[in-house]
Design a protein around this motif. Structure first.
Motif, short mmCIF file in Angstrom:
data_model
loop_
_atom_site.label_atom_id
_atom_site.label_comp_id
_atom_site.label_asym_id
_atom_site.label_seq_id
_atom_site.Cartn_x
_atom_site.Cartn_y
_atom_site.Cartn_z
N SER A 131 0.63 -1.06 0.07
CA SER A 131 -0.09 0.20 -0.12
C SER A 131 0.63 1.51 -0.14
CB SER A 131 -0.96 -0.19 0.79
OG SER A 131 -0.12 -0.04 2.71
N ASN A 132 1.86 1.27 0.41
CA ASN A 132 3.25 1.99 0.19
C ASN A 132 3.41 2.29 -0.80
OD1 ASN A 132 4.59 0.82 0.96
ND2 ASN A 132 5.66 0.88 2.43
N GLY A 133 3.62 1.45 -1.87
CA GLY A 133 3.94 1.85 -3.11
C GLY A 133 5.14 0.61 -3.33
N LEU A 134 6.27 0.48 -2.04
CA LEU A 134 7.02 -0.85 -2.25
C LEU A 134 6.84 -1.95 -3.04
CD1 LEU A 134 10.03 -1.15 -1.19
CD2 LEU A 134 8.41 -2.17 1.07
N THR A 135 7.60 -2.68 -3.66
CA THR A 135 7.79 -3.25 -4.53
C THR A 135 8.35 -4.23 -3.91
OG1 THR A 135 6.68 -2.17 -6.12
CG2 THR A 135 7.94 -4.20 -7.18
N VAL A 136 7.74 -5.24 -3.88
CA VAL A 136 8.53 -7.00 -3.08
C VAL A 136 8.30 -7.98 -3.28
CG1 VAL A 136 8.09 -8.64 -0.86
CG2 VAL A 136 7.37 -5.96 -0.68
N LEU A 137 9.99 -8.64 -4.26
CA LEU A 137 9.76 -10.01 -5.44
C LEU A 137 9.52 -11.02 -3.99
CD1 LEU A 137 11.73 -8.38 -8.23
CD2 LEU A 137 9.48 -8.45 -7.96
N VAL A 138 9.23 -12.26 -4.47
CA VAL A 138 9.44 -13.52 -3.43
C VAL A 138 9.23 -14.40 -4.39
CG1 VAL A 138 9.37 -15.16 -1.90
CG2 VAL A 138 7.73 -12.38 -1.46
N GLY A 139 10.47 -15.46 -4.18
CA GLY A 139 10.76 -16.50 -5.27
C GLY A 139 11.70 -17.79 -4.18
N PRO A 140 12.17 -18.77 -5.05
CA PRO A 140 13.58 -19.31 -4.26
C PRO A 140 14.37 -18.89 -4.78
CG PRO A 140 11.10 -21.15 -6.10
CD PRO A 140 10.90 -19.57 -5.53
N ASP A 141 15.22 -19.93 -3.92
CA ASP A 141 16.65 -19.91 -5.26
C ASP A 141 17.20 -20.97 -3.78
OD1 ASP A 141 19.44 -18.97 -5.87
OD2 ASP A 141 19.63 -17.02 -4.95
N HIS A 142 17.53 -22.06 -4.96
CA HIS A 142 18.11 -23.44 -4.30
C HIS A 142 19.10 -23.56 -4.16
CE1 HIS A 142 14.29 -25.05 -3.96
NE2 HIS A 142 13.27 -24.25 -5.16
N GLN A 143 20.12 -22.32 -4.86
CA GLN A 143 21.75 -22.61 -4.88
C GLN A 143 21.85 -22.20 -3.88
OE1 GLN A 143 22.32 -19.45 -8.04
NE2 GLN A 143 21.96 -21.35 -9.34
N LEU A 144 21.38 -21.55 -2.65
CA LEU A 144 21.74 -21.40 -1.85
C LEU A 144 21.02 -22.66 0.09
CD1 LEU A 144 22.28 -17.58 -1.46
CD2 LEU A 144 24.11 -19.35 -1.55
N PRO A 145 21.73 -23.11 0.58
CA PRO A 145 21.09 -23.65 1.59
C PRO A 145 20.38 -22.91 2.99
CG PRO A 145 23.57 -24.56 1.86
CD PRO A 145 22.94 -22.88 1.04
N MET A 146 19.09 -21.96 2.28
CA MET A 146 18.47 -21.34 3.57
C MET A 146 17.53 -20.42 2.88
SD MET A 146 20.76 -17.24 2.99
CE MET A 146 20.91 -17.16 1.50
#
Length: 147
Positions: A131-146
């Motif tokens: 709502s404040n205009g901030l864009t959040v991208l979320v996705g998996p990255d299986h190259q790192l163990p975290m």
């Protein structure tokens, strides 16, 4: 970006770096260059130890990587004792074009040194605009163990 331009730029950068290494191997470094390099190592060490956290981090990293918590301090002291002749000898021994390894970080579709193309699988991302205009991208990255 034009890929041919990027390839030529990379080749020019590698050639320029090798020319500098060849010059050090054949002509050595001046006393002024050596003093400046030594001063820079000392300054990096001093400025990197301004807080108790950075001092503790350095001790822990030195211990974890070398088994000696005082390694970085001794390293800086050793750098201050290096001579121009030792620099030239090391350059002759280690910095030849035949012994070098060149590593370049390129965009996923950039041509490699041999002209082939490297493709990197892009993870699926979800995009959320808050709502404040901030864009959040979320996705998996299986190259790192975290997560």
């Amino acid at each position: 970006m034009d890929m041919e331009w990027a390839r030529k730029s990379a080749e020019l950068a590698v050639a320029a770096a090798q020319a500098i290494m060849d010059a050090v191997a054949h002509q050595g470094v001046t006393p002024k260059e050596l003093r400046e390099a030594q001063r820079q190592v000392v300054a990096d060490y001093v400025f990197g130890h301004q807080t108790i956290e950075s001092k503790a981090d350095d001790l822990a990293n030195s211990m974890a990587t070398t088994g000696d918590p005082e390694f970085s301090r001794r390293y800086v002291e050793g750098v201050q004792r290096v001579t121009a002749e030792e620099v030239q000898h090391a350059a002759r021994r280690y910095l030849s074009a035949q012994q070098r390894t060149v590593v370049m970080i390129r965009p996923p579709s950039a041509p490699t040194a041999q002209g082939a193309s490297v493709s990197v699988e892009q993870p699926r991302m979800t995009k959320t605009v808050l709502s404040n205009g901030l864009t959040v991208l979320v996705g998996p990255d299986h190259q790192l163990p975290m997560a």
